[in-house]
Design an enzyme around this catalytic site. Sequence first.
Site, PDB file in Angstrom:
ATOM      1  N   GLY A 183      -3.118  -7.548  12.774  1.00 34.78           N
ATOM      2  CA  GLY A 183      -4.163  -7.621  13.792  1.00 34.78           C
ATOM      3  C   GLY A 183      -4.383  -9.013  14.365  1.00 34.78           C
ATOM      4  O   GLY A 183      -5.372  -9.268  15.039  1.00 34.78           O
ATOM      5  N   GLU A 196      -6.643  -4.069   4.208  1.00 41.05           N
ATOM      6  CA  GLU A 196      -8.072  -3.946   4.562  1.00 41.05           C
ATOM      7  C   GLU A 196      -8.837  -3.241   3.451  1.00 41.05           C
ATOM      8  O   GLU A 196      -9.999  -3.563   3.184  1.00 41.05           O
ATOM      9  CB  GLU A 196      -8.213  -3.224   5.922  1.00 41.05           C
ATOM     10  CG  GLU A 196      -7.745  -4.127   7.060  1.00 41.05           C
ATOM     11  CD  GLU A 196      -7.251  -3.408   8.292  1.00 41.05           C
ATOM     12  OE1 GLU A 196      -7.477  -2.189   8.426  1.00 41.05           O
ATOM     13  OE2 GLU A 196      -6.621  -4.069   9.137  1.00 41.05           O
ATOM     14  N   ASN A 234      -0.959   3.568  12.367  1.00 47.59           N
ATOM     15  CA  ASN A 234      -2.220   3.527  11.616  1.00 47.59           C
ATOM     16  C   ASN A 234      -3.341   3.291  12.624  1.00 47.59           C
ATOM     17  O   ASN A 234      -3.514   2.180  13.105  1.00 47.59           O
ATOM     18  CB  ASN A 234      -2.158   2.386  10.589  1.00 47.59           C
ATOM     19  CG  ASN A 234      -3.485   2.162   9.888  1.00 47.59           C
ATOM     20  OD1 ASN A 234      -4.385   3.001   9.951  1.00 47.59           O
ATOM     21  ND2 ASN A 234      -3.608   1.036   9.197  1.00 47.59           N
ATOM     22  N   HIS A 293      -3.605  -0.503   1.657  1.00 51.14           N
ATOM     23  CA  HIS A 293      -3.652  -1.342   2.863  1.00 51.14           C
ATOM     24  C   HIS A 293      -4.500  -2.577   2.568  1.00 51.14           C
ATOM     25  O   HIS A 293      -5.500  -2.503   1.852  1.00 51.14           O
ATOM     26  CB  HIS A 293      -4.236  -0.544   4.031  1.00 51.14           C
ATOM     27  CG  HIS A 293      -4.049  -1.218   5.350  1.00 51.14           C
ATOM     28  ND1 HIS A 293      -4.833  -2.269   5.758  1.00 51.14           N
ATOM     29  CD2 HIS A 293      -3.140  -1.020   6.340  1.00 51.14           C
ATOM     30  CE1 HIS A 293      -4.423  -2.670   6.954  1.00 51.14           C
ATOM     31  NE2 HIS A 293      -3.395  -1.934   7.325  1.00 51.14           N
ATOM     32  N   GLU A 335       3.419  -5.829   4.527  1.00 50.66           N
ATOM     33  CA  GLU A 335       2.458  -6.202   5.562  1.00 50.66           C
ATOM     34  C   GLU A 335       1.829  -7.547   5.214  1.00 50.66           C
ATOM     35  O   GLU A 335       0.830  -7.591   4.488  1.00 50.66           O
ATOM     36  CB  GLU A 335       1.359  -5.142   5.656  1.00 50.66           C
ATOM     37  CG  GLU A 335       1.847  -3.791   6.106  1.00 50.66           C
ATOM     38  CD  GLU A 335       0.793  -3.088   6.949  1.00 50.66           C
ATOM     39  OE1 GLU A 335       1.126  -2.669   8.054  1.00 50.66           O
ATOM     40  OE2 GLU A 335      -0.362  -2.994   6.514  1.00 50.66           O
ATOM     41  N   LYS A 354      -6.388   3.272  12.129  1.00 51.90           N
ATOM     42  CA  LYS A 354      -7.564   2.631  11.488  1.00 51.90           C
ATOM     43  C   LYS A 354      -8.835   3.371  11.898  1.00 51.90           C
ATOM     44  O   LYS A 354      -8.782   4.571  12.176  1.00 51.90           O
ATOM     45  CB  LYS A 354      -7.621   1.143  11.830  1.00 51.90           C
ATOM     46  CG  LYS A 354      -6.295   0.425  11.608  1.00 51.90           C
ATOM     47  CD  LYS A 354      -6.462  -1.059  11.570  1.00 51.90           C
ATOM     48  CE  LYS A 354      -5.097  -1.731  11.584  1.00 51.90           C
ATOM     49  NZ  LYS A 354      -5.151  -3.125  11.208  1.00 51.90           N
ATOM     50  N   SER A 359       1.336  -6.814  13.562  1.00 49.50           N
ATOM     51  CA  SER A 359       1.467  -7.147  14.980  1.00 49.50           C
ATOM     52  C   SER A 359       2.813  -6.752  15.588  1.00 49.50           C
ATOM     53  O   SER A 359       3.360  -7.475  16.419  1.00 49.50           O
ATOM     54  CB  SER A 359       1.171  -8.641  15.205  1.00 49.50           C
ATOM     55  OG  SER A 359      -0.167  -8.931  14.824  1.00 49.50           O
TER      56      SER A 359
HETATM   57  C1  PEP Z   1      -1.790  -2.278  10.130  1.00 51.52           C
HETATM   58  O1  PEP Z   1      -2.940  -1.939  10.315  1.00 51.52           O
HETATM   59  O2  PEP Z   1      -1.183  -1.819   9.172  1.00 51.52           O
HETATM   60  C2  PEP Z   1      -1.179  -3.209  11.084  1.00 51.52           C
HETATM   61  C3  PEP Z   1       0.020  -3.632  10.842  1.00 51.52           C
HETATM   62  O3  PEP Z   1      -1.937  -3.582  12.174  1.00 51.52           O
HETATM   63  P1  PEP Z   1      -1.412  -4.375  13.478  1.00 51.52           P
HETATM   64  O4  PEP Z   1      -0.152  -3.702  13.944  1.00 51.52           O
HETATM   65  O5  PEP Z   1      -2.519  -4.235  14.467  1.00 51.52           O
HETATM   66  O6  PEP Z   1      -1.179  -5.787  13.072  1.00 51.52           O
END
Ligand code: PEP
Length: 261
Positions: free
Chosen positions: A179, A103, A10, A101, A173, A12, A218
């Site tokens: 992040g 976000e 992803n 997601h 998630e 983003k 992460s």
């Molecule tokens: C994500 O954006 O779905 C995500 C898991 O980000 P990150 O790997 O940076 O934590």
Amino acid sequence: MQRRYLIAGNWKMNGSLAANAELLTGLLARQNDRSNDFPDIESLVCPPAVYLESVRQRIGDGPILLGAQNLSDQHKAGAYTGEILGAMLAELGCSYVIVGHSERRAYYGEDDATVARKFAAAQAAGLRPILCVGETLEQREGGMTETVLERQLGAVIAACGIGAFARAVVAYEPVWAIGTGRTASPEQAQAAHAYLRGQLAVQDAKIANSTRILYGGSVKADNAAALLCCADVDGGLIGGASLKAAEFLAICAAAQALNKT
Ligand code: PEP
């Protein structure tokens, strides 16, 4: 039932034509050298929508698949300024689209009902939704993790039916791990994944057994194998580490080495 690992990047709201070209050169170099190094897994990149066409041209018909990060909840074209119809994404070669997601839930007001409509719109366009669910730190510390997962997954099951999960992916998630550099432990991830699969199994054991549940939060090259080897973890949704070719390829390599198929 063997579930093929899916490693999804992803991106983003990151990238530029130049940065994407560099990233894709890195991702494709290894595959060009030795055909497909990861024959038993699926790998996917989800760039910002404006770059889908240029990324598609670069990855061609190779093993890396193309996905989108968001779509409209509408099923037909029309007067919806700024929105992108699922059929448009499919026309550009997308096979997957991320929905729900955290976000989007947190910053763009997407509630469970909106997420369920987007999930349905994706499937109507022939796209496979990657449904993201996960609890905040406050919810985890308040012992609410399972309640949140049940609500977020249940809303989509109620709206779209369990049969819809035959053509969908779920991504666990935890919001506190996205992040932040703070990853769920393999035990925490496995417990949540097993819970989600159990929720699907209440409706249909066969679908529960075949639905891939990705972990996101992460994931990096150095923690991927420990997470991917959990029984109910069927891949990763990778944010930050998907912007570095070497990291993303190392995560793909970890999945290929564990290869469940
Ligand atoms: C994500 O954006 O779905 C995500 C898991 O980000 P990150 O790997 O940076 O934590």
